[in-house]
Design an enzyme around this catalytic site. Structure first.
Site, PDB file in Angstrom:
ATOM      1  N   GLN A  11      55.917  79.504  39.353  1.00 29.77           N
ATOM      2  CA  GLN A  11      56.365  80.597  40.215  1.00 29.77           C
ATOM      3  C   GLN A  11      57.875  80.578  40.415  1.00 29.77           C
ATOM      4  O   GLN A  11      58.547  81.597  40.260  1.00 29.77           O
ATOM      5  CB  GLN A  11      55.667  80.522  41.573  1.00 29.77           C
ATOM      6  CG  GLN A  11      56.107  81.655  42.484  1.00 29.77           C
ATOM      7  CD  GLN A  11      55.174  81.867  43.665  1.00 29.77           C
ATOM      8  OE1 GLN A  11      54.194  81.160  43.832  1.00 29.77           O
ATOM      9  NE2 GLN A  11      55.473  82.845  44.472  1.00 29.77           N
ATOM     10  N   SER A 140      60.457  74.431  39.394  1.00 30.13           N
ATOM     11  CA  SER A 140      60.632  73.630  40.595  1.00 30.13           C
ATOM     12  C   SER A 140      59.908  72.316  40.359  1.00 30.13           C
ATOM     13  O   SER A 140      59.042  72.234  39.496  1.00 30.13           O
ATOM     14  CB  SER A 140      60.035  74.336  41.800  1.00 30.13           C
ATOM     15  OG  SER A 140      58.642  74.410  41.638  1.00 30.13           O
ATOM     16  N   GLY A 144      52.870  72.340  41.305  1.00 32.48           N
ATOM     17  CA  GLY A 144      52.079  71.684  40.274  1.00 32.48           C
ATOM     18  C   GLY A 144      52.504  72.102  38.884  1.00 32.48           C
ATOM     19  O   GLY A 144      52.706  71.277  37.998  1.00 32.48           O
ATOM     20  N   THR A 145      52.666  73.421  38.686  1.00 33.52           N
ATOM     21  CA  THR A 145      52.994  73.917  37.347  1.00 33.52           C
ATOM     22  C   THR A 145      54.401  73.496  36.948  1.00 33.52           C
ATOM     23  O   THR A 145      54.620  72.959  35.868  1.00 33.52           O
ATOM     24  CB  THR A 145      52.890  75.453  37.299  1.00 33.52           C
ATOM     25  OG1 THR A 145      51.621  75.842  37.797  1.00 33.52           O
ATOM     26  CG2 THR A 145      53.045  75.952  35.890  1.00 33.52           C
ATOM     27  N   THR A 179      56.959  73.322  51.141  1.00 32.41           N
ATOM     28  CA  THR A 179      55.926  74.300  50.786  1.00 32.41           C
ATOM     29  C   THR A 179      54.619  73.613  50.444  1.00 32.41           C
ATOM     30  O   THR A 179      53.615  74.265  50.259  1.00 32.41           O
ATOM     31  CB  THR A 179      56.360  75.131  49.560  1.00 32.41           C
ATOM     32  OG1 THR A 179      56.690  74.224  48.513  1.00 32.41           O
ATOM     33  CG2 THR A 179      57.566  75.967  49.887  1.00 32.41           C
ATOM     34  N   ASN A 206      66.052  74.973  48.200  1.00 32.26           N
ATOM     35  CA  ASN A 206      65.925  76.215  48.949  1.00 32.26           C
ATOM     36  C   ASN A 206      66.655  76.177  50.281  1.00 32.26           C
ATOM     37  O   ASN A 206      67.279  77.146  50.680  1.00 32.26           O
ATOM     38  CB  ASN A 206      64.457  76.552  49.184  1.00 32.26           C
ATOM     39  CG  ASN A 206      63.806  77.064  47.919  1.00 32.26           C
ATOM     40  OD1 ASN A 206      64.499  77.535  47.023  1.00 32.26           O
ATOM     41  ND2 ASN A 206      62.501  76.960  47.822  1.00 32.26           N
ATOM     42  N   ASN A 228      67.158  83.903  45.084  1.00 30.60           N
ATOM     43  CA  ASN A 228      67.178  83.929  43.625  1.00 30.60           C
ATOM     44  C   ASN A 228      68.379  84.687  43.088  1.00 30.60           C
ATOM     45  O   ASN A 228      68.913  84.354  42.037  1.00 30.60           O
ATOM     46  CB  ASN A 228      65.884  84.536  43.089  1.00 30.60           C
ATOM     47  CG  ASN A 228      64.703  83.624  43.349  1.00 30.60           C
ATOM     48  OD1 ASN A 228      64.883  82.442  43.602  1.00 30.60           O
ATOM     49  ND2 ASN A 228      63.505  84.166  43.318  1.00 30.60           N
ATOM     50  N   GLU A 254      79.352  71.313  25.618  1.00 26.12           N
ATOM     51  CA  GLU A 254      80.528  70.833  26.337  1.00 26.12           C
ATOM     52  C   GLU A 254      80.165  70.368  27.739  1.00 26.12           C
ATOM     53  O   GLU A 254      80.812  69.486  28.290  1.00 26.12           O
ATOM     54  CB  GLU A 254      81.579  71.941  26.441  1.00 26.12           C
ATOM     55  CG  GLU A 254      82.433  72.066  25.213  1.00 26.12           C
ATOM     56  CD  GLU A 254      83.505  73.117  25.384  1.00 26.12           C
ATOM     57  OE1 GLU A 254      84.259  73.057  26.363  1.00 26.12           O
ATOM     58  OE2 GLU A 254      83.568  74.021  24.543  1.00 26.12           O
TER      59      GLU A 254
END
EC number: 3.6.5.-
Length: 449
Positions: A11, A140, A144-145, A179, A206, A228, A254
């Site tokens: 996400q 992030s 989990g993902t 979160t 965040n 974002n 570089e």
């Protein structure tokens, strides 16, 4: 060409990705359907922006990007949103079930099923490139993902594309805002992977960006969209030199050469100036010197950590817009005389500057003011160890009681991985301590003062 592939995972990765591609399209004058009225050479293209966009024979510009998530909701928004015609449908990959904030699900059970499909898509994109330069990976480390699948994919990319640079933009858990309860576990396990498989990692968090939005943009309750867009400006500044032509251009390799003194010490702190709302911008003149001071201010850092508590090893200053080298040199000279900004004694110069004449663009209806010049600083400082020690402390509290561990073991993970990852991070904290320590021969001189 020196092309770059962007990979957006989970996400956080997908939403930051949306903000970035929206901004790139604005900067290059590419419409949401991929047409670019100003581009005269249809089909082919050796323009600078072709590092990020490939062109079809009908003149459509397609981002060299892949969006992945183990569950469909976030990426479905892209499939139905304003930019749905921009991306090739195969570039948006979703699974059926969520990683449920569980590193082991993202890395072992659910992630395993998608990773080959994903690498296949990466290979297709890589085959379209004449000289692939590297990858930008966005994710992030708290969920989990992003943490599990992110590190799995990076491991596999190291195998398939060993020589290519991998730059990683990772959203780290913040001190107060959380979160997920298991954030410390996911972060420690994921960082263990990032240490080995990325060349440079840019830390974002965040809370730090919330505070920036609140303080500098007067947004009462910042949303992820506000955050974002700010992150997108930073990433855009890092990549302007790849997408436009400039005076002192900075290549992706570089970054590595100038910012990473030892392979493990590759976690960077980013800051950006001017973060300023339209009402204020009208009344302030933002000179090069002023911008340069602002980016060194602890409150403009994109991760919660105070550079005054550590020493700088190297900084990369990326100016864009109406800036000339003379001003930059003067500003840097002033910074060097400041007592508050300390460099390690083995790195006397420590500054790398880049200038790009393309002024910063802003998203219409966004929060940032349109300004003539902007500056993004990427610094390697020993203070970033604060971020790790904070997460390690939380990890220890939970792991001492083996809380929540059964969820990970149940997905096929070994408990020993926890202690391995934790030891690796302990070693990393130690590395940062040693890098910042005074060199031996200086000790005598200090005591006399």
């Amino acid at each position: 060409m020196r092309e770059i592939l962007s990979i957006h995972i989970g996400q956080a990765g997908a939403q930051v990705g949306n903000a970035c591609w929206e901004l790139y399209c604005l900067e290059h004058g590419i419409k949401p359907d991929g047409q670019m009225p100003s581009d005269k050479s249809v089909g082919g293209g050796d323009d600078a922006f072709n590092t990020f966009f490939s062109e079809t024979s009908s003149g459509k510009h397609v981002p060299r990007a892949i969006f992945l998530d183990l569950e469909p909701t976030v990426i479905d928004e892209i499939r139905t949103g304003t930019y749905r015609q921009l991306f090739h449908p195969e570039q948006l990959i979703t699974g059926k079930e969520d990683a449920a904030n569980n590193y082991a699900r993202g890395h072992y059970t659910v992630g395993k099923e998608l990773v080959d499909l994903c690498l296949d898509r990466v290979r297709k994109l890589a085959d379209q490139c004449s000289g692939l330069q590297g990858f930008l990976v966005f994710h992030s480390v708290g969920g989990g993902t992003g943490s599990g699948f992110g590190s799995l994919l990076l491991e596999r990319l190291s195998v398939d594309y060993g020589k290519k640079s991998k730059l990683d933009f990772c959203v780290y858990p913040s001190p107060q805002v959380s979160t997920a309860v298991v954030e410390p576990y996911n972060s420690v396990l994921s960082t263990h992977g990032l240490l080995e498989h990325t060349d440079v990692a840019f830390m974002l968090d965040n809370e730090a960006i919330y505070d920036l939005c609140k303080r500098s943009l007067d947004i009462e309750r910042p949303s992820y969209a506000n955050l974002n867009r700010l992150v997108a400006q930073v990433i855009s500044s890092l990549t302007t030199s790849l997408r436009f032509d400039g005076a002192l251009n900075v290549d992706i390799t570089e970054f590595q050469t100038n910012l990473v003194p030892y392979p493990r010490i590759h976690f960077m702190l980013a800051s950006y100036a001017p973060v300023i709302s339209a009402e204020k911008a009208f009344h302030e003149q933002l000179s090069v010197a002023e911008l340069t001071n602002t980016v060194f201010d602890p409150s403009s850092m994109m991760a919660k950590c105070d550079p005054r508590h550590g020493k700088y090893m190297a900084c990369c200053l990326m100016y864009r817009g109406d800036v000339v080298p003379k001003d930059v040199n003067a500003a840097v000279a002033v910074i060097k005389t400041k007592r508050t900004i300390q460099f390690v004694d083995w790195c006397p110069t420590g500054f790398k500057c880049g200038i790009n004449y393309q002024p910063p663009s802003v998203v219409p209806g966004g929060d940032l003011a349109k300004v003539q010049r902007a500056l993004c600083m990427i610094s390697n400082t020993t203070a970033i160890a604060e971020v790790f020690s904070r997460i390690d402390h939380k990890f220890d509290l939970m792991y001492a009681k083996r809380a929540f561990v059964h969820w990970y073991v149940g997905e096929g993970m070994e408990e020993v991985e926890f202690s391995e990852a934790r030891e690796d991070l302990a070693a990393l904290e130690k590395d940062y301590e040693e890098v910042g320590a005074e060199t031996a021969e200086d000790d005598g001189a200090d005591e006399e003062m």
